[in-house]
Design an enzyme around this catalytic site. Structure first.
Site, PDB file in Angstrom:
ATOM      1  N   LYS A 253       0.165 -18.377   4.952  1.00  0.00           N
ATOM      2  CA  LYS A 253      -1.176 -18.041   4.461  1.00  0.00           C
ATOM      3  C   LYS A 253      -1.045 -17.363   3.119  1.00  0.00           C
ATOM      4  O   LYS A 253      -0.030 -16.727   2.817  1.00  0.00           O
ATOM      5  CB  LYS A 253      -1.850 -17.073   5.458  1.00  0.00           C
ATOM      6  CG  LYS A 253      -3.348 -17.101   5.425  1.00  0.00           C
ATOM      7  CD  LYS A 253      -3.915 -18.203   6.310  1.00  0.00           C
ATOM      8  CE  LYS A 253      -5.426 -18.236   6.258  1.00  0.00           C
ATOM      9  NZ  LYS A 253      -6.000 -19.180   7.216  1.00  0.00           N
TER      10      LYS A 253
ATOM     11  N   GLY B  63     -21.812 -14.648  11.193  1.00  0.00           N
ATOM     12  CA  GLY B  63     -21.278 -15.301   9.999  1.00  0.00           C
ATOM     13  C   GLY B  63     -21.751 -16.739   9.928  1.00  0.00           C
ATOM     14  O   GLY B  63     -21.508 -17.537  10.836  1.00  0.00           O
TER      15      GLY B  63
ATOM     16  N   GLY C 224     -21.155 -19.081   7.389  1.00  0.00           N
ATOM     17  CA  GLY C 224     -20.503 -19.713   6.245  1.00  0.00           C
ATOM     18  C   GLY C 224     -20.182 -21.175   6.523  1.00  0.00           C
ATOM     19  O   GLY C 224     -20.901 -21.863   7.251  1.00  0.00           O
TER      20      GLY C 224
ATOM     21  N   TYR D 295     -22.317 -21.905   9.937  1.00  0.00           N
ATOM     22  CA  TYR D 295     -23.620 -22.595   9.828  1.00  0.00           C
ATOM     23  C   TYR D 295     -23.621 -23.910  10.626  1.00  0.00           C
ATOM     24  O   TYR D 295     -24.521 -24.140  11.443  1.00  0.00           O
ATOM     25  CB  TYR D 295     -24.001 -22.835   8.363  1.00  0.00           C
ATOM     26  CG  TYR D 295     -25.490 -23.057   8.204  1.00  0.00           C
ATOM     27  CD1 TYR D 295     -26.318 -22.039   7.728  1.00  0.00           C
ATOM     28  CD2 TYR D 295     -26.084 -24.259   8.569  1.00  0.00           C
ATOM     29  CE1 TYR D 295     -27.695 -22.231   7.625  1.00  0.00           C
ATOM     30  CE2 TYR D 295     -27.456 -24.453   8.463  1.00  0.00           C
ATOM     31  CZ  TYR D 295     -28.251 -23.443   7.983  1.00  0.00           C
ATOM     32  OH  TYR D 295     -29.615 -23.622   7.880  1.00  0.00           O
TER      33      TYR D 295
HETATM   34  P1  NAD Z   1     -16.895 -18.494   4.826  1.00  0.00           P
HETATM   35  O1  NAD Z   1     -16.430 -17.546   3.782  1.00  0.00           O
HETATM   36  O2  NAD Z   1     -17.441 -19.804   4.404  1.00  0.00           O
HETATM   37  O3  NAD Z   1     -17.943 -17.796   5.808  1.00  0.00           O
HETATM   38  C1  NAD Z   1     -17.817 -16.488   6.284  1.00  0.00           C
HETATM   39  C2  NAD Z   1     -19.247 -15.967   6.441  1.00  0.00           C
HETATM   40  O4  NAD Z   1     -19.179 -14.690   7.086  1.00  0.00           O
HETATM   41  C3  NAD Z   1     -19.945 -15.775   5.106  1.00  0.00           C
HETATM   42  O5  NAD Z   1     -21.231 -16.366   5.169  1.00  0.00           O
HETATM   43  C4  NAD Z   1     -20.010 -14.259   4.946  1.00  0.00           C
HETATM   44  O6  NAD Z   1     -21.149 -13.845   4.203  1.00  0.00           O
HETATM   45  C5  NAD Z   1     -20.078 -13.824   6.393  1.00  0.00           C
HETATM   46  N1  NAD Z   1     -19.649 -12.452   6.670  1.00  0.00           N
HETATM   47  C6  NAD Z   1     -18.661 -11.736   6.087  1.00  0.00           C
HETATM   48  N2  NAD Z   1     -18.569 -10.524   6.667  1.00  0.00           N
HETATM   49  C7  NAD Z   1     -19.509 -10.490   7.653  1.00  0.00           C
HETATM   50  C8  NAD Z   1     -19.891  -9.526   8.619  1.00  0.00           C
HETATM   51  N3  NAD Z   1     -19.315  -8.336   8.683  1.00  0.00           N
HETATM   52  N4  NAD Z   1     -20.879  -9.836   9.488  1.00  0.00           N
HETATM   53  C9  NAD Z   1     -21.502 -11.044   9.435  1.00  0.00           C
HETATM   54  N5  NAD Z   1     -21.184 -11.999   8.529  1.00  0.00           N
HETATM   55  C10 NAD Z   1     -20.187 -11.721   7.658  1.00  0.00           C
HETATM   56  O7  NAD Z   1     -15.620 -18.709   5.793  1.00  0.00           O
HETATM   57  P2  NAD Z   1     -15.337 -19.848   6.870  1.00  0.00           P
HETATM   58  O8  NAD Z   1     -14.473 -20.876   6.241  1.00  0.00           O
HETATM   59  O9  NAD Z   1     -16.561 -20.218   7.601  1.00  0.00           O
HETATM   60  O10 NAD Z   1     -14.379 -19.016   7.839  1.00  0.00           O
HETATM   61  C11 NAD Z   1     -14.886 -18.137   8.820  1.00  0.00           C
HETATM   62  C12 NAD Z   1     -13.746 -17.769   9.754  1.00  0.00           C
HETATM   63  O11 NAD Z   1     -13.222 -18.973  10.343  1.00  0.00           O
HETATM   64  C13 NAD Z   1     -12.572 -17.096   9.044  1.00  0.00           C
HETATM   65  O12 NAD Z   1     -11.996 -16.162   9.926  1.00  0.00           O
HETATM   66  C14 NAD Z   1     -11.604 -18.244   8.809  1.00  0.00           C
HETATM   67  O13 NAD Z   1     -10.265 -17.800   8.671  1.00  0.00           O
HETATM   68  C15 NAD Z   1     -11.826 -19.036  10.071  1.00  0.00           C
HETATM   69  N6  NAD Z   1     -11.439 -20.448   9.986  1.00  0.00           N
HETATM   70  C16 NAD Z   1     -12.022 -21.264   9.048  1.00  0.00           C
HETATM   71  C17 NAD Z   1     -11.649 -22.606   9.019  1.00  0.00           C
HETATM   72  C18 NAD Z   1     -12.267 -23.588   8.055  1.00  0.00           C
HETATM   73  O14 NAD Z   1     -12.066 -24.800   8.226  1.00  0.00           O
HETATM   74  N7  NAD Z   1     -13.046 -23.139   7.072  1.00  0.00           N
HETATM   75  C19 NAD Z   1     -10.675 -23.092   9.907  1.00  0.00           C
HETATM   76  C20 NAD Z   1     -10.142 -22.234  10.866  1.00  0.00           C
HETATM   77  C21 NAD Z   1     -10.529 -20.905  10.886  1.00  0.00           C
END
Ligand code: NAD
Length: 358
Positions: A81, A190, A192, A196
């Site tokens: 990472k 969250g 994101g 969503y």
């Molecule tokens: P992202 O940055 O697109 O979304 C994260 C969201 O969480 C954002 O909208 C942010 O405003 C919100 N947020 C931050 N702090 C917050 C809080 N305290 N309370 C509520 N909302 C909060 O990230 P993502 O890609 O959706 O990833 C989210 C999680 O999933 C992370 O832990 C990431 O490591 C994990 N993940 C993502 C993927 C992927 O394909 N994107 C794959 C595996 C795991």
């Protein structure tokens, strides 16, 4: 005592590299947990960590989680990472993208990066101008479950979301005897790239939503789309929601003390901060879906991209629909049989699989 051991998250990592770039005045760390067949995959996170120690703790935990994710998904690749200490909302520019690529290139291909929180598809696209060690660029809108979300969520993240949704249905069946979302309630923390689309899958399947995000634009958009079956709460209140399922989709570390759900299952890496947090959920009778199993859809997609034959969306969907539910069922069966919490069962199976690889 070697310096590395001073951080409790150090897990015999193979390499930690610290970078500083004078031009952008930013620091980054890349941690390689285990190389398998000489390579690793793991996203790059951009976050305004308050201290260097906090960034290092996060990268150590996240990289160890990536090895777990790959090994449990039977992918012949190890975990790594990268984290960059910066504000993803205002620090991004060409020089920053060049710096990220320099960090990745310095590892000579042992580390292939992808998206994570704060590092989105358009950023990956910019960084790819300066490095070839990056995946997640296959982003065909026609292959997205929700093409209209392509401005906030890419194909990789929607594949993560799809796997999480399938995993949630496994959990519903285990706990309530039926995998339907109808009449069930879900707190999504969250909204994101992954949160969503997960919320939309749940809404379309008839579930009632409670949502929270620090970004009010996102909660406004969700509230407008999901209407009366969705309520918005603060980022503090979400933990105490009276819902059937808590769906962590932000940066992990859920607050266990207030947990009064039946299931915890979401996309967030490091959803639990410690094994003891998982024990506490188990003692409360809450079913926890281990993060590195339920959220492996994105890694599976990125891995498919790096295969010689190229990206095959149909084959990827097959692994998401078949393998993620099957892996969770196996964990939950073993867990019940041995009366060992699901997260400890997953860890035990991971350690056995890893030992067999060595
Ligand atoms: P992202 O940055 O697109 O979304 C994260 C969201 O969480 C954002 O909208 C942010 O405003 C919100 N947020 C931050 N702090 C917050 C809080 N305290 N309370 C509520 N909302 C909060 O990230 P993502 O890609 O959706 O990833 C989210 C999680 O999933 C992370 O832990 C990431 O490591 C994990 N993940 C993502 C993927 C992927 O394909 N994107 C794959 C595996 C795991």
């Amino acid at each position: 005592m070697p310096y590395a051991y001073l951080n409790p998250e150090f897990d015999g990592h193979e390499l930690e590299a610290v970078f500083f770039n004078k031009k952008v005045n930013k620091s980054a760390i890349i941690a390689i947990h285990r190389k398998i067949q000489g390579r690793t995959i793991g996203g790059f996170r951009i976050y305004p960590y308050p201290t260097f120690h906090a960034a290092r703790t996060d990268v150590l935990r996240l990289s160890a989680g990536m090895t777990r994710k790959a090994v449990m998904a039977n992918l012949p690749v190890g975990g790594a990472k990268g984290v960059l200490i910066a504000n993803p909302d205002c620090d991004k520019n060409e020089a920053l993208y060049q710096f990220i690529a320099e960090c990745i290139n310095a590892l000579g291909g042992q580390y292939v990066t992808a998206e994570d929180a704060g590092f989105h598809y358009p950023d990956a696209f910019e960084v790819a101008k300066y490095t070839r060690h990056i995946a997640g660029l296959a982003n065909n809108i026609d292959e997205m479950p929700f093409p209209d979300l392509s401005n906030i969520s890419d194909l990789t993240s929607q594949m993560t979301a799809l796997g999480v949704f399938e995993g949630i249905r496994v959990c519903l069946r285990r706990v309530f005897g039926c995998n339907s979302c109808e009449g069930r309630s879900f707190a999504v923390q969250g909204l994101g790239k992954t949160g969503y689309p997960i919320a939309r899958f749940i809404h379309q399947a008839g579930g009632r939503l409670v949502i929270a995000d620090i970004d009010q634009e996102k909660t406004k958009r969700a509230s407008a789309e999901f209407g009366g079956s969705c309520s918005v709460v603060s980022i503090e209140e979400i933990f105490a929601s009276h819902v059937d399922v808590f769906v962590p989709c932000s940066l992990g570390g859920i607050t266990i003390a207030e947990a009064q759900y039946r299931i915890v299952a979401g996309s967030a890496n490091n959803a639990l901060l410690s094994m003891e947090d998982g024990d506490a959920l188990h003692q409360k009778g809450i079913l926890y879906a281990p993060d590195y199993i339920i959220n492996s859809g994105g890694l599976r997609k990125v891995y498919f991209e790096t295969l010689n034959g190229g990206y095959n969306h149909g084959a990827l969907l097959h692994t998401i629909f078949e393998e993620i539910p099957k892996a969770l069922e196996t964990i939950f069966d073993h867990s019940e049989k041995k009366n060992l919490p699901a997260h400890r069962t997953a860890e035990k199976i991971y350690q056995e699989k890893l030992a067999a690889l060595n």
